[in-house]
Design an enzyme around this catalytic site. Sequence first.
Site, PDB file in Angstrom:
ATOM      1  N   GLU A 120       0.840  -1.197   0.000  1.00  0.00           N
ATOM      2  CA  GLU A 120       0.000   0.000   0.000  1.00  0.00           C
ATOM      3  C   GLU A 120       0.877   1.250   0.000  1.00  0.00           C
ATOM      4  OE1 GLU A 120      -2.450  -0.397   3.515  1.00  0.00           O
ATOM      5  OE2 GLU A 120      -2.950  -2.480   3.029  1.00  0.00           O
ATOM      6  N   LYS A 122       2.308   4.530   1.139  1.00  0.00           N
ATOM      7  CA  LYS A 122       2.268   5.113   2.484  1.00  0.00           C
ATOM      8  C   LYS A 122       1.970   6.605   2.322  1.00  0.00           C
ATOM      9  CE  LYS A 122       4.979   5.220   6.757  1.00  0.00           C
ATOM     10  NZ  LYS A 122       4.739   6.613   7.053  1.00  0.00           N
ATOM     11  N   ASP A 124       1.338  10.310   2.969  1.00  0.00           N
ATOM     12  CA  ASP A 124       1.965  11.153   3.977  1.00  0.00           C
ATOM     13  C   ASP A 124       0.960  12.177   4.478  1.00  0.00           C
ATOM     14  OD1 ASP A 124       3.951  11.923   5.610  1.00  0.00           O
ATOM     15  OD2 ASP A 124       5.174  12.895   4.076  1.00  0.00           O
ATOM     16  N   TYR A 231      -7.091   2.546   5.439  1.00  0.00           N
ATOM     17  CA  TYR A 231      -6.139   1.465   5.189  1.00  0.00           C
ATOM     18  C   TYR A 231      -6.228   0.293   6.163  1.00  0.00           C
ATOM     19  CZ  TYR A 231      -3.372   4.438   8.378  1.00  0.00           C
ATOM     20  OH  TYR A 231      -2.946   5.213   9.413  1.00  0.00           O
ATOM     21  N   LYS A 320      10.564   2.978   3.659  1.00  0.00           N
ATOM     22  CA  LYS A 320      10.573   4.429   3.468  1.00  0.00           C
ATOM     23  C   LYS A 320      11.493   4.799   2.307  1.00  0.00           C
ATOM     24  CE  LYS A 320       9.980   7.266   6.871  1.00  0.00           C
ATOM     25  NZ  LYS A 320       9.130   8.347   7.328  1.00  0.00           N
ATOM     26  N   CYS A 414      21.196  46.527  -8.868  1.00  0.00           N
ATOM     27  CA  CYS A 414      21.496  45.321  -9.645  1.00  0.00           C
ATOM     28  C   CYS A 414      22.910  44.840  -9.312  1.00  0.00           C
ATOM     29  CB  CYS A 414      21.389  45.625 -11.134  1.00  0.00           C
ATOM     30  SG  CYS A 414      21.990  44.276 -12.168  1.00  0.00           S
ATOM     31  N   CYS A 417      25.087  45.347 -12.853  1.00  0.00           N
ATOM     32  CA  CYS A 417      25.412  46.668 -13.415  1.00  0.00           C
ATOM     33  C   CYS A 417      25.371  47.787 -12.379  1.00  0.00           C
ATOM     34  CB  CYS A 417      24.479  46.996 -14.567  1.00  0.00           C
ATOM     35  SG  CYS A 417      22.793  47.343 -14.040  1.00  0.00           S
ATOM     36  N   CYS A 432      15.851  44.576 -13.158  1.00  0.00           N
ATOM     37  CA  CYS A 432      16.881  45.528 -13.538  1.00  0.00           C
ATOM     38  C   CYS A 432      16.413  46.055 -14.890  1.00  0.00           C
ATOM     39  CB  CYS A 432      18.241  44.835 -13.680  1.00  0.00           C
ATOM     40  SG  CYS A 432      19.462  45.892 -14.468  1.00  0.00           S
ATOM     41  N   CYS A 437      22.614  46.402 -19.071  1.00  0.00           N
ATOM     42  CA  CYS A 437      23.151  45.564 -17.995  1.00  0.00           C
ATOM     43  C   CYS A 437      23.807  44.322 -18.598  1.00  0.00           C
ATOM     44  CB  CYS A 437      22.020  45.153 -17.048  1.00  0.00           C
ATOM     45  SG  CYS A 437      22.544  43.928 -15.852  1.00  0.00           S
TER      46      CYS A 437
HETATM   47  S1  IVH Z   1      -0.907   0.680   8.723  1.00  0.00           S
HETATM   48  C1  IVH Z   1      -0.497  -1.115  12.740  1.00  0.00           C
HETATM   49  N1  IVH Z   1      -1.116   1.475   6.254  1.00  0.00           N
HETATM   50  O1  IVH Z   1       2.100   5.508   8.416  1.00  0.00           O
HETATM   51  C2  IVH Z   1      -0.615  -0.579  11.376  1.00  0.00           C
HETATM   52  N2  IVH Z   1      -0.248   3.016   7.837  1.00  0.00           N
HETATM   53  O2  IVH Z   1       4.547   5.216  10.100  1.00  0.00           O
HETATM   54  C3  IVH Z   1      -0.741   0.884  11.406  1.00  0.00           C
HETATM   55  N3  IVH Z   1       0.283   5.228   6.912  1.00  0.00           N
HETATM   56  O3  IVH Z   1       0.635   5.817  11.576  1.00  0.00           O
HETATM   57  C4  IVH Z   1      -0.577   1.601  10.167  1.00  0.00           C
HETATM   58  N4  IVH Z   1      -0.355   4.788   4.861  1.00  0.00           N
HETATM   59  O4  IVH Z   1      -0.320   7.212   9.650  1.00  0.00           O
HETATM   60  C5  IVH Z   1      -0.739   1.815   7.501  1.00  0.00           C
HETATM   61  N5  IVH Z   1      -1.411   2.062   4.025  1.00  0.00           N
HETATM   62  C6  IVH Z   1      -1.038   2.387   5.268  1.00  0.00           C
HETATM   63  C7  IVH Z   1      -0.546   3.673   5.584  1.00  0.00           C
HETATM   64  C8  IVH Z   1      -0.143   3.942   6.891  1.00  0.00           C
HETATM   65  C9  IVH Z   1       0.133   5.700   5.682  1.00  0.00           C
HETATM   66  C10 IVH Z   1       0.830   5.980   8.058  1.00  0.00           C
HETATM   67  C11 IVH Z   1      -0.010   5.906   9.300  1.00  0.00           C
HETATM   68  C12 IVH Z   1       0.880   5.294  10.327  1.00  0.00           C
HETATM   69  C13 IVH Z   1       2.236   5.644   9.810  1.00  0.00           C
HETATM   70  C14 IVH Z   1       3.288   4.719  10.349  1.00  0.00           C
END
Ligand code: IVH
Length: 681
Positions: A120, A122, A124, A231, A320, A414, A417, A432, A437
């Site tokens: 999945e 992640k 942000d 999620y 990450k 500037c 010049c 400028c 120049c």
């Molecule tokens: S699962 C126990 N799935 O990442 C499982 N987290 O660094 C808990 N996050 O606190 C999280 N996408 O805020 C999960 N597909 C995803 C996610 C996800 C983003 C974030 C979430 C979590 C943090 C962990």
Amino acid sequence: MPAAERPGEAKGLRARAVQLRELIRYHSERYFVLDAPEIPDAEFDALVAELQAIETGHPELVTEDSPTRQVGGGTSATFAEVRHRTPMMSLDKTTSYDELLAWGRRMQRYVTGEVRFTCEPKVDGLAMSLLYERGRLVRAATRGDGTVGEDVTANVLTVGAVPKALASPAPEVLEVRGEIYMTVPAFEALNSRQLRAGARGFVNPRNAAAGSLRQKDPTVTASRELGFCAYQVGGLEGGPSFERHSRSLDWLRELGFPVDPNVELLGSLEEVDAYCKRWEADRHRLDYEIDGVVVKVDDLAQRRELGATSRAPRWAIAYKFPPEERTTLLRDIMVSIGRTGKATPFAVLEPVVVGGATVSMATLHNEDQVVAKDVRPGDTVVVRRAGDVIPEVRGPVLSRRPDGLARWGFPTNCPVCGQRLVRLEGESDTFCVNLDCPGQRVQRIAHFASRGAMDIEHLGERSVAQFARAGLLRDVADIYELDLEAVGALEGWGETSVANLAAAIDASRARPLANLLVGLSIRHLGTTGSQSLAAAFGHLDRILSASVEEMAAVEGVGPVIAASVEGFLALGRNREVVERLRAAGVNFEGRSGPELPQVLAGKSIVVTGTLEGWSREEAEAAITSRGGKAPGSVSKRTSALVAGSDPGAAKLAKAAELGVPVLDEADLASLLETGEVPTRG
Ligand code: IVH
């Protein structure tokens, strides 16, 4: 040797652990409670990792309240506290593919049966727990310290993407976990609104999402564009039971929750590896930010076998991506002068590797941006370089600002010049306005000779600067009066190279009018406007005698460009240059672009971002001169989107939505050659 036998070292480590805890608490509060982080995530993670390493090697140094034993950052007094029905745990994370695969193999070894993984993106943003009773949203809480979070129900009720009532049949009780986030276009729009209002912008979309959600006044949250993606099912009573996580995600979709469409269920670690690598490369194709991939064991019985440690489940890991933000020293702020005289401030940085490249300079755009960010020479600053994007200074790390550091002021004169710079009322750019120049001059002449304009080979910026220094070039007309003998005497020039240059200059005399117009560096007049003017008037003399109204009436021109062209040509200096170009035999005629194979007839190609070998105008001219259209926005008629660095997120998102192929610079070259939109294998 045990630590006890090295009292000196143990003492040093104890002191460092105390210091690290203090730093981690400070930055945690800035991140989780104040929504104003100062340092990039990767640096924060490094502090935690260092503390963890000390505590692992020296268990006697662990304290009860060490941040390594806690999740997240706690709660603020603005919101009531909520005890989570089941703790919101953290995730183990890694930044190495070897570790990711080692984790996967451990999963395969420890559990019964075959393991499948859900992968999945992640997202942000901000972790959220949503509680539904009999299908109604009754409570929304932030993660807080994992056990106790903040009650943000009133705010979450204003977020359109969060369902308030579920499709039936809804379960008795359902707790859904997911992420509240802000898309990149929404973040950019919000930040420019903030900037216009004189307020400090948000550092990144995550911060903007958190700052927008954790507001005392829910009407503020309502005014911000927030997204949500679910999620995880956190708790479920009186509903179906699931054996697999992926099935529960499907069910969440059926109930009306947005679930990331890019989630995939994969059967082998090779596929997991490929998935992560693909998204690492393609992360910027999404219109929301992701900072990694979460890999989870899909089978819920296997999850139970694996269990959890005190802070994180064993059945999931976050891979990450390498950081795109780093801190470094801002050595100086300087100002560069472009061909239209625009004065652009830029940061001179202690070189730092970020986003896969060494960065030693970064644009600061304009005076307002420097003021809004309040970065000062001597500051430690956060530098961001995402993908191929032009590096950017995000802001200062205030806790590391040396005492007495002076605010930076935009120069009044500037830097090239020495003449006074001008900033007009209501405009964000400073100029400028001295046509003599030398800074502008070199840029202007190099632009005249560039591919989208008069296309003079061997006359790039470096040669132009060299000739200008030698007093051989002062304006574009000088190109046709160039003292070739004097050029031959300059360093790096021999008989052949001078002959090649002479031939290239000669060939450029025949370029059609549109190219000449592009080459004159008239403010606001780009490729499209030049083509339109050339098509409508056919000869420079007819443009010279046209009124502003006549020019403004031409489609693709309008009053701003028309006034700018008129103003340019009204200036005696510019008229003189035009007359010298005429005398030199430069072509003033032409209703179309250069005669090239019209391989792009019927195609519409949008260009976004900065290309390395072409300016935007050059690229667009290359497209239109081959019969194609180069409009400014993506629509269903767009054949392809060419994305350079720092591409427009909205354009990318639109292209993704409409299935328009996204090309890079190499693809553009082949497209111009063949007219075929390259397909990716
Ligand atoms: S699962 C126990 N799935 O990442 C499982 N987290 O660094 C808990 N996050 O606190 C999280 N996408 O805020 C999960 N597909 C995803 C996610 C996800 C983003 C974030 C979430 C979590 C943090 C962990």
